[in-house]
Design an enzyme around this catalytic site. Structure first.
Site, mmCIF file in Angstrom:
data_model
loop_
_atom_site.group_PDB
_atom_site.id
_atom_site.type_symbol
_atom_site.label_atom_id
_atom_site.label_comp_id
_atom_site.label_asym_id
_atom_site.label_seq_id
_atom_site.Cartn_x
_atom_site.Cartn_y
_atom_site.Cartn_z
ATOM 1 N N ARG A 145 4.816 11.375 -2.243
ATOM 2 C CA ARG A 145 5.145 10.593 -1.393
ATOM 3 C C ARG A 145 6.218 10.767 -1.201
ATOM 4 O O ARG A 145 7.242 10.467 -0.663
ATOM 5 C CB ARG A 145 4.670 9.071 -1.285
ATOM 6 C CG ARG A 145 4.232 8.691 0.443
ATOM 7 C CD ARG A 145 4.590 6.723 0.085
ATOM 8 N NE ARG A 145 4.077 7.056 1.442
ATOM 9 C CZ ARG A 145 4.310 5.568 1.772
ATOM 10 N NH1 ARG A 145 5.029 4.596 1.381
ATOM 11 N NH2 ARG A 145 4.294 4.669 3.267
ATOM 12 N N GLU A 148 12.252 -9.716 1.174
ATOM 13 C CA GLU A 148 11.646 -8.865 1.965
ATOM 14 C C GLU A 148 12.268 -7.734 1.748
ATOM 15 O O GLU A 148 13.520 -7.249 2.008
ATOM 16 C CB GLU A 148 11.315 -9.237 3.046
ATOM 17 C CG GLU A 148 10.649 -7.888 4.120
ATOM 18 C CD GLU A 148 10.240 -7.579 6.045
ATOM 19 O OE1 GLU A 148 10.834 -8.959 5.529
ATOM 20 O OE2 GLU A 148 10.371 -7.085 6.427
ATOM 21 N N HIS A 195 4.379 -4.297 9.011
ATOM 22 C CA HIS A 195 4.440 -3.928 11.114
ATOM 23 C C HIS A 195 2.812 -4.655 10.966
ATOM 24 O O HIS A 195 2.520 -4.723 12.423
ATOM 25 C CB HIS A 195 4.290 -2.473 11.321
ATOM 26 C CG HIS A 195 5.172 -2.397 10.583
ATOM 27 N ND1 HIS A 195 6.744 -2.533 10.370
ATOM 28 C CD2 HIS A 195 5.291 -1.236 9.737
ATOM 29 C CE1 HIS A 195 7.258 -1.500 9.562
ATOM 30 N NE2 HIS A 195 6.350 -0.791 8.636
ATOM 31 N N HIS A 208 11.917 -2.473 1.745
ATOM 32 C CA HIS A 208 12.215 -1.786 1.946
ATOM 33 C C HIS A 208 12.836 -0.775 1.698
ATOM 34 O O HIS A 208 14.236 -0.283 1.590
ATOM 35 C CB HIS A 208 11.803 -1.606 3.813
ATOM 36 C CG HIS A 208 10.744 -2.899 4.777
ATOM 37 N ND1 HIS A 208 9.954 -2.546 3.890
ATOM 38 C CD2 HIS A 208 11.286 -3.693 4.827
ATOM 39 C CE1 HIS A 208 8.983 -3.381 5.130
ATOM 40 N NE2 HIS A 208 10.694 -4.338 4.800
ATOM 41 N N ALA A 231 3.110 -0.825 4.712
ATOM 42 C CA ALA A 231 2.956 -0.564 6.125
ATOM 43 C C ALA A 231 2.614 -1.859 6.727
ATOM 44 O O ALA A 231 2.535 -2.259 7.716
ATOM 45 C CB ALA A 231 1.363 0.195 5.893
ATOM 46 N N ARG A 271 7.427 0.764 13.042
ATOM 47 C CA ARG A 271 8.049 0.056 12.090
ATOM 48 C C ARG A 271 9.088 -1.224 12.030
ATOM 49 O O ARG A 271 9.949 -1.680 11.402
ATOM 50 C CB ARG A 271 8.447 1.102 11.149
ATOM 51 C CG ARG A 271 7.781 2.134 11.084
ATOM 52 C CD ARG A 271 8.057 2.963 9.719
ATOM 53 N NE ARG A 271 7.507 4.153 9.746
ATOM 54 C CZ ARG A 271 6.378 4.353 9.013
ATOM 55 N NH1 ARG A 271 5.921 2.452 8.333
ATOM 56 N NH2 ARG A 271 5.339 5.327 9.392
ATOM 57 N N PRO A 275 0.836 -1.437 -0.258
ATOM 58 C CA PRO A 275 -0.083 0.441 -0.010
ATOM 59 C C PRO A 275 0.671 1.257 -0.239
ATOM 60 O O PRO A 275 1.924 1.362 0.309
ATOM 61 C CB PRO A 275 -0.583 -0.230 1.127
ATOM 62 C CG PRO A 275 -0.184 -0.905 1.948
ATOM 63 C CD PRO A 275 0.145 -1.796 0.702
ATOM 64 N N ASN A 276 0.746 2.318 -0.371
ATOM 65 C CA ASN A 276 0.942 3.719 -1.183
ATOM 66 C C ASN A 276 2.239 3.144 -1.482
ATOM 67 O O ASN A 276 2.945 4.789 -2.100
ATOM 68 C CB ASN A 276 1.155 4.425 0.041
ATOM 69 C CG ASN A 276 -0.188 4.135 1.505
ATOM 70 O OD1 ASN A 276 -1.217 4.781 0.906
ATOM 71 N ND2 ASN A 276 -0.172 3.746 2.448
ATOM 72 N N TYR A 303 11.404 8.506 1.242
ATOM 73 C CA TYR A 303 11.673 7.632 0.092
ATOM 74 C C TYR A 303 11.615 7.958 -1.256
ATOM 75 O O TYR A 303 11.710 7.283 -2.181
ATOM 76 C CB TYR A 303 9.867 7.169 0.097
ATOM 77 C CG TYR A 303 9.223 6.775 1.018
ATOM 78 C CD1 TYR A 303 9.710 5.225 1.662
ATOM 79 C CD2 TYR A 303 8.025 7.123 1.410
ATOM 80 C CE1 TYR A 303 9.113 4.638 3.049
ATOM 81 C CE2 TYR A 303 7.097 6.672 2.893
ATOM 82 C CZ TYR A 303 8.363 5.676 3.426
ATOM 83 O OH TYR A 303 7.402 4.947 4.984
ATOM 84 N N ARG A 314 13.777 3.238 12.196
ATOM 85 C CA ARG A 314 12.348 5.087 12.355
ATOM 86 C C ARG A 314 11.458 4.203 13.744
ATOM 87 O O ARG A 314 12.352 4.201 14.538
ATOM 88 C CB ARG A 314 11.943 4.566 10.822
ATOM 89 C CG ARG A 314 12.262 4.917 10.029
ATOM 90 C CD ARG A 314 11.569 4.681 8.744
ATOM 91 N NE ARG A 314 10.499 5.354 9.044
ATOM 92 C CZ ARG A 314 9.426 5.340 7.542
ATOM 93 N NH1 ARG A 314 9.496 4.435 6.841
ATOM 94 N NH2 ARG A 314 8.504 6.710 7.588
ATOM 95 N N ASN A 329 7.979 -5.838 -0.884
ATOM 96 C CA ASN A 329 7.704 -4.659 0.070
ATOM 97 C C ASN A 329 6.149 -4.464 0.278
ATOM 98 O O ASN A 329 5.592 -4.025 0.057
ATOM 99 C CB ASN A 329 7.897 -3.248 -0.687
ATOM 100 C CG ASN A 329 8.466 -2.203 -0.135
ATOM 101 O OD1 ASN A 329 7.888 -2.368 1.789
ATOM 102 N ND2 ASN A 329 8.983 -1.239 -0.250
HETATM 103 C C1 DQA Z 1 8.028 0.982 3.834
HETATM 104 C C2 DQA Z 1 8.592 0.863 5.291
HETATM 105 C C3 DQA Z 1 7.184 0.937 5.747
HETATM 106 O O1 DQA Z 1 6.850 1.050 7.346
HETATM 107 C C4 DQA Z 1 5.979 2.157 5.907
HETATM 108 O O2 DQA Z 1 4.872 1.537 5.869
HETATM 109 C C5 DQA Z 1 6.226 2.023 4.094
HETATM 110 C C6 DQA Z 1 7.192 1.661 3.346
HETATM 111 C C7 DQA Z 1 9.649 0.988 2.949
HETATM 112 O O3 DQA Z 1 9.634 0.529 1.918
HETATM 113 O O4 DQA Z 1 10.738 1.707 3.692
HETATM 114 O O5 DQA Z 1 4.772 2.010 3.323
HETATM 115 O O6 DQA Z 1 7.660 -0.714 3.645
#
Ligand code: DQA
Length: 188
Positions: free
Chosen positions: A40, A120, A102, A122, A99, A133, A32-33, A45, A129, A96
Protein backbone atom coordinates in the site's frame (compact mmCIF):
# COMPACT_ATOMS: atom_id res chain seq x y z
CA UNK A 1 8.02 -19.54 18.44
CA UNK A 2 9.41 -17.86 21.56
CA UNK A 3 7.54 -18.17 24.82
CA UNK A 4 4.61 -16.06 25.92
CA UNK A 5 3.65 -14.54 22.58
CA UNK A 6 0.01 -14.40 21.80
CA UNK A 7 0.19 -13.56 18.11
CA UNK A 8 -3.49 -13.76 17.81
CA UNK A 9 -4.92 -13.18 14.42
CA UNK A 10 -7.41 -15.73 15.62
CA UNK A 11 -4.87 -17.95 17.35
CA UNK A 12 -3.91 -17.59 20.98
CA UNK A 13 -0.73 -19.11 22.31
CA UNK A 14 -1.11 -19.31 26.06
CA UNK A 15 1.81 -20.09 28.29
CA UNK A 16 1.43 -20.41 32.06
CA UNK A 17 5.00 -19.15 32.51
CA UNK A 18 3.67 -15.65 31.75
CA UNK A 19 1.32 -15.80 34.72
CA UNK A 20 4.00 -17.19 37.02
CA UNK A 21 6.47 -14.47 36.11
CA UNK A 22 3.81 -11.75 36.27
CA UNK A 23 5.03 -10.44 32.92
CA UNK A 24 3.69 -7.20 31.52
CA UNK A 25 1.00 -7.80 28.92
CA UNK A 26 0.51 -5.37 26.06
CA UNK A 27 -2.13 -5.48 23.34
CA UNK A 28 -1.00 -4.10 19.97
CA UNK A 29 -3.78 -3.03 17.62
CA UNK A 30 -3.44 -2.18 13.94
CA UNK A 31 -6.36 -0.37 12.30
CA UNK A 32 -7.87 -0.41 8.82
CA UNK A 33 -5.78 -1.00 5.69
CA UNK A 34 -2.66 -1.81 7.68
CA UNK A 35 -3.09 -5.41 6.52
CA UNK A 36 -1.94 -4.02 3.15
CA UNK A 37 1.40 -2.76 4.45
CA UNK A 38 4.23 -3.53 2.08
CA UNK A 39 2.08 -3.01 -0.99
CA UNK A 40 0.00 0.00 0.00
CA UNK A 41 1.33 3.46 -0.96
CA UNK A 42 4.93 2.40 -0.46
CA UNK A 43 6.27 5.94 -0.74
CA UNK A 44 4.32 6.82 2.42
CA UNK A 45 4.16 3.57 4.40
CA UNK A 46 7.28 1.74 3.21
CA UNK A 47 7.81 -1.78 1.98
CA UNK A 48 7.64 -3.77 5.22
CA UNK A 49 4.67 -6.14 5.44
CA UNK A 50 2.45 -6.31 8.52
CA UNK A 51 3.78 -9.81 9.27
CA UNK A 52 7.37 -8.53 9.19
CA UNK A 53 6.40 -5.60 11.42
CA UNK A 54 4.70 -7.94 13.89
CA UNK A 55 7.78 -10.17 13.93
CA UNK A 56 9.99 -7.20 14.81
CA UNK A 57 7.59 -6.24 17.63
CA UNK A 58 7.57 -9.83 18.94
CA UNK A 59 11.36 -9.98 18.85
CA UNK A 60 11.65 -6.84 20.97
CA UNK A 61 8.88 -8.07 23.28
CA UNK A 62 10.91 -11.17 23.98
CA UNK A 63 13.98 -9.09 24.74
CA UNK A 64 11.97 -6.93 27.15
CA UNK A 65 10.21 -9.95 28.66
CA UNK A 66 6.79 -8.60 27.71
CA UNK A 67 3.84 -10.58 26.38
CA UNK A 68 2.33 -9.01 23.26
CA UNK A 69 -0.98 -9.75 21.64
CA UNK A 70 -1.05 -8.43 18.05
CA UNK A 71 -4.25 -7.86 16.11
CA UNK A 72 -5.40 -6.08 12.96
CA UNK A 73 -8.92 -5.13 11.97
CA UNK A 74 -10.60 -3.06 9.30
CA UNK A 75 -13.63 -2.70 11.53
CA UNK A 76 -14.09 0.08 14.09
CA UNK A 77 -16.43 -2.04 16.24
CA UNK A 78 -13.95 -4.88 16.43
CA UNK A 79 -11.18 -2.51 17.54
CA UNK A 80 -13.52 -1.09 20.22
CA UNK A 81 -14.30 -4.62 21.45
CA UNK A 82 -10.60 -5.53 21.62
CA UNK A 83 -9.87 -2.35 23.59
CA UNK A 84 -12.71 -3.14 26.02
CA UNK A 85 -11.54 -6.73 26.42
CA UNK A 86 -8.04 -5.54 27.30
CA UNK A 87 -9.43 -4.34 30.65
CA UNK A 88 -8.91 -7.83 31.96
CA UNK A 89 -5.48 -9.30 31.57
CA UNK A 90 -3.62 -6.44 29.90
CA UNK A 91 -1.46 -3.67 31.31
CA UNK A 92 -1.36 -1.35 28.31
CA UNK A 93 -2.23 -0.80 24.67
CA UNK A 94 -0.30 0.27 21.58
CA UNK A 95 -2.58 1.33 18.76
CA UNK A 96 -2.26 2.60 15.23
CA UNK A 97 -5.91 3.45 14.64
CA UNK A 98 -5.05 4.37 11.00
CA UNK A 99 -7.90 6.33 9.37
CA UNK A 100 -10.05 5.98 12.54
CA UNK A 101 -7.53 8.29 14.24
CA UNK A 102 -9.21 11.17 12.49
CA UNK A 103 -12.84 10.12 12.88
CA UNK A 104 -13.46 7.77 15.77
CA UNK A 105 -15.02 9.08 18.95
CA UNK A 106 -15.89 5.42 19.69
CA UNK A 107 -12.23 4.34 19.82
CA UNK A 108 -11.31 7.38 21.90
CA UNK A 109 -14.16 6.63 24.34
CA UNK A 110 -13.14 2.96 24.61
CA UNK A 111 -9.55 3.93 25.50
CA UNK A 112 -10.80 6.45 28.06
CA UNK A 113 -13.22 3.89 29.49
CA UNK A 114 -10.66 1.13 30.05
CA UNK A 115 -8.13 3.58 31.49
CA UNK A 116 -5.12 1.52 30.34
CA UNK A 117 -1.97 3.46 29.43
CA UNK A 118 -2.12 3.71 25.64
CA UNK A 119 0.44 4.80 23.07
CA UNK A 120 -0.72 6.00 19.65
CA UNK A 121 1.56 5.16 16.71
CA UNK A 122 1.61 6.29 13.08
CA UNK A 123 4.07 5.18 10.45
CA UNK A 124 3.83 8.48 8.59
CA UNK A 125 4.07 11.95 10.10
CA UNK A 126 0.38 12.82 10.25
CA UNK A 127 1.22 16.42 11.15
CA UNK A 128 2.96 16.96 7.80
CA UNK A 129 0.13 15.50 5.73
CA UNK A 130 -3.35 16.64 4.66
CA UNK A 131 -5.18 18.85 7.12
CA UNK A 132 -7.77 16.17 7.91
CA UNK A 133 -4.99 13.83 9.10
CA UNK A 134 -3.52 16.39 11.47
CA UNK A 135 -6.33 15.97 13.98
CA UNK A 136 -6.25 12.91 16.22
CA UNK A 137 -9.24 11.96 18.36
CA UNK A 138 -6.96 9.52 20.15
CA UNK A 139 -4.08 11.77 21.24
CA UNK A 140 -6.04 13.30 24.13
CA UNK A 141 -6.50 9.92 25.82
CA UNK A 142 -3.05 8.49 25.00
CA UNK A 143 0.02 8.81 27.21
CA UNK A 144 1.97 9.63 24.05
CA UNK A 145 1.99 9.68 20.27
CA UNK A 146 4.78 8.56 17.92
CA UNK A 147 4.35 9.69 14.35
CA UNK A 148 6.58 9.63 11.30
CA UNK A 149 9.27 7.15 12.31
CA UNK A 150 7.96 4.22 10.27
CA UNK A 151 8.09 0.73 11.84
CA UNK A 152 10.64 1.99 14.40
CA UNK A 153 7.78 3.95 15.96
CA UNK A 154 6.16 0.71 17.16
CA UNK A 155 9.43 -0.43 18.74
CA UNK A 156 9.87 2.89 20.50
CA UNK A 157 6.26 2.69 21.67
CA UNK A 158 6.90 -0.77 23.11
CA UNK A 159 10.03 0.37 24.94
CA UNK A 160 8.29 3.51 26.17
CA UNK A 161 5.18 1.71 27.38
CA UNK A 162 7.32 -1.00 28.99
CA UNK A 163 9.27 1.66 30.93
CA UNK A 164 6.07 3.50 31.88
CA UNK A 165 4.36 0.34 33.16
CA UNK A 166 7.47 -0.89 34.97
CA UNK A 167 7.80 2.47 36.73
CA UNK A 168 4.10 2.44 37.78
CA UNK A 169 4.44 -1.11 39.12
CA UNK A 170 7.51 -0.10 41.09
CA UNK A 171 5.72 2.96 42.45
CA UNK A 172 2.72 0.86 43.52
CA UNK A 173 5.00 -1.62 45.29
CA UNK A 174 6.98 1.03 47.16
CA UNK A 175 3.93 3.08 48.17
CA UNK A 176 1.93 0.09 49.44
CA UNK A 177 3.81 -0.50 52.72
CA UNK A 178 3.55 3.19 53.67
CA UNK A 179 -0.21 3.09 53.11
CA UNK A 180 -0.55 -0.05 55.20
CA UNK A 181 1.54 1.53 57.98
CA UNK A 182 -0.71 4.59 58.02
CA UNK A 183 -3.80 2.39 57.99
CA UNK A 184 -2.45 0.43 60.95
CA UNK A 185 -1.83 3.66 62.90
CA UNK A 186 -5.27 4.96 61.91
CA UNK A 187 -3.78 8.11 60.34
CA UNK A 188 -4.46 9.44 56.81
C1 DQA B 1 -1.57 6.10 9.50
C2 DQA B 1 -1.93 7.52 9.10
C3 DQA B 1 -3.41 7.64 8.83
O1 DQA B 1 -3.73 8.97 8.46
C4 DQA B 1 -3.83 6.73 7.71
O2 DQA B 1 -5.22 6.77 7.52
C5 DQA B 1 -3.35 5.34 7.90
C6 DQA B 1 -2.04 5.08 8.49
C7 DQA B 1 -0.04 5.90 9.66
O3 DQA B 1 0.35 4.90 10.24
O4 DQA B 1 0.74 6.72 9.17
O5 DQA B 1 -4.01 4.40 7.46
O6 DQA B 1 -2.14 5.83 10.76
Amino acid sequence: MPRCWTCSRGIVFANPVCEQKNMLRIRVLHGPNLNLLGTREQSIYGTLSLDALDSAIMELAEELDVTVDLRQSNSEGELVTWIQEARTGYDGIIINPAAYTHTSVAIRDAIAAVGLPTVEVHLSNIHQREEFRQRSYIAGVAIGQISGLGPTGYLLALRGLHDHLTASRHQKKTSAPATSRRAAKGTK
